[in-house]
Design a protein around this motif. Structure first.
Motif: not given
Ligand code: PLP
Length: 448
Positions: A423-435
């Protein structure tokens, strides 16, 4: 063209000014892809008999080509695994390019290789691997996995009876696509092992698989931070099972290995000290520019035994020190690609790395909390590292796709759909401390 003229001097000013301006750009634009035909018609033929001149080539890059290439360090680029190289690392990449250092042999690159090895040794220490562990920086996790798996098979070939059929690796269904690709290159098989209720590969399932296929299994490939969900396999139970069966344990930490940098997540990796080989990509979550994967072997000799190249013209190198990085993967000539990572680590110190990784973990926790409060999205998996997987309730795969295309086109964010249990999902992958958390809110609002 091999001389330094006034023209070269002016070009140097321009190139360095460009790199400087790009490195300090704030905010960084997402940019957008263009078709090959569009680029043809805007730029025309750039390779000509007489050359178009550096200033014109730089102008085309600045005005057309870079804007047609996504900035992976854009703060709302949360797809795949983004990157967020430090200023120090990016600037030093220019120096590495300027120095023409051959990184394959100690004779030719001793100073640079010594520095790379210090950076590798920091990775070894946070991984809890024993002294004597060593390896090399390779271009990426794909090559790192392949090199380690080749060493694993060779180790089995030299110590165990030939199984009469292809050697096989036990892997979980959540393993990265590059593991299967590596096995294919090798003509080896991969055998999928079921995961536990937390989607982790764990010792008991591997033990059962070994009972069935043991005579042809040359290695287990575990993942410490799956790309889709950030799941760290249960290394604490895998390690002893592999040791008892005398089977090579390779741990793919290309994305997640960076979480060893902070005490907060290091306990998730308990058991990593049993690994025979381990990779982590500093170009993902350890703030180095592309391309840079740290590849470590508990017994570097086991890797050298299969990877070292031998030829009359290379024999001379063996007389100078015994640490030739070429010996540890499938390559000969190599850029000292670990140096930007080393320079940034040396500049900022390892505490700064722990803090930066902590910030991205905080962003993931913030996003997970925000998602659980909203009624039109829901978490698809409880995050443990910096990946937050979630569903947009009620949307079809086409709606996920259309939203991603529209937000990319609008330059609002880059968040691509993935799949979980078909099934479709979204994913956020955080590696940027400036976000920022405000940017997370902005993206979540756009999903309403
Ligand atoms: C990204 C990734 C890889 C592949 O690494 P590259 O540097 O893209 O070649 C392998 N394994 C995992 C878990 C990854 O996330």
């Amino acid at each position: 063209m091999h001389d330094w003229t006034e023209e070269t001097d002016a070009l140097a000013e321009q190139v360095i000014a460009y790199a400087r301006a790009r490195t300090r750009l704030d905010p960084i634009p997402l940019n957008a892809p263009r078709t090959s035909e569009e680029l043809d018609s805007i730029c025309g033929q750039t390779i000509t008999a007489d050359g178009i001149g550096g200033p014109r080539a730089l102008e085309l890059f600045a005005d057309v080509l870079e804007p047609a290439s996504l900035s992976v360090d854009y703060t709302k680029y949360l797809s795949f695994v983004p990157a967020a190289p430090t200023e120090a690392a990016v600037l030093f990449d220019l120096v590495v390019g300027a120095c023409s250092i051959y990184g394959g042999s100690w004779l030719e690159g001793s100073g640079a290789i010594w520095a790379e090895n210090q950076a590798l040794d920091w990775v070894r220490s946070i991984a809890g691997m024993p002294e004597g562990t060593g390896g090399v920086f390779v271009p990426g996790g794909t090559i790192g996995n392949l090199a380690a798996m080749v060493a694993a098979r060779h180790s089995a070939q030299t110590t165990r009876p030939d199984p009469g059929s292809p050697w096989a690796f036990l892997v979980s269904a959540e393993a990265h696509s590059s593991v299967k690709a590596a096995a294919q290159v090798m003509g080896a098989d991969v055998i999928a092992v079921e995961t536990d209720e937390q989607r982790r590969l764990a010792g008991p399932a591997v033990e059962r698989a070994l009972a069935e296929h043991g005579d042809r299994v040359c290695g287990v490939v575990a993942t410490s931070g799956t790309t889709n969900l950030g799941v760290v396999d249960d290394l604490a139970t895998l390690g002893p099972v592999c040791r008892a069966a005398d089977i090579w344990l390779h741990v793919d930490g290309a994305y997640g290995g960076a979480a060893l940098a902070t005490e907060r997540t290091r306990p998730l990796f308990a058991g990593l000290e049993h690994a025979d080989s381990f990779i982590v990509d500093p170009h993902k979550w350890l703030f180095a520019p592309f391309d840079c994967c740290a590849l470590l072997y508990r017994d570097p000799d086991a890797a050298r035994a299969i990877h070292a190249q031998h030829a009359g013209y290379l024999a001379f190198l063996d007389a100078y020190g015994d640490w030739n990085p070429s010996d540890f993967a499938i390559h000969l000539t190599r850029r000292v690609r670990g140096l930007p990572f080393w320079f940034s680590l040396a500049t900022h110190g390892t505490d700064a790395y722990a803090e930066a990784v902590d910030i991205t973990l905080d962003l993931a926790a913030y996003a997970a909390d925000a998602i659980s409060r909203l009624d039109y999205v829901e978490l698809a998996h409880e995050p443990s590292l910096s990946v937050v997987a979630f569903r947009r309730i009620g949307w079809t795969a086409e709606e996920y796709q259309a939203w991603t295309e529209a937000t990319l086109e609008a330059g609002l964010a880059f968040v691509t759909p993935s799949r979980l249990d078909r099934a479709p999902i979204f994913r956020f992958c955080f590696v940027n401390p400036r976000t920022t958390t405000a940017e997370i809110d902005e993206i979540l609002s756009a999903l309403a």
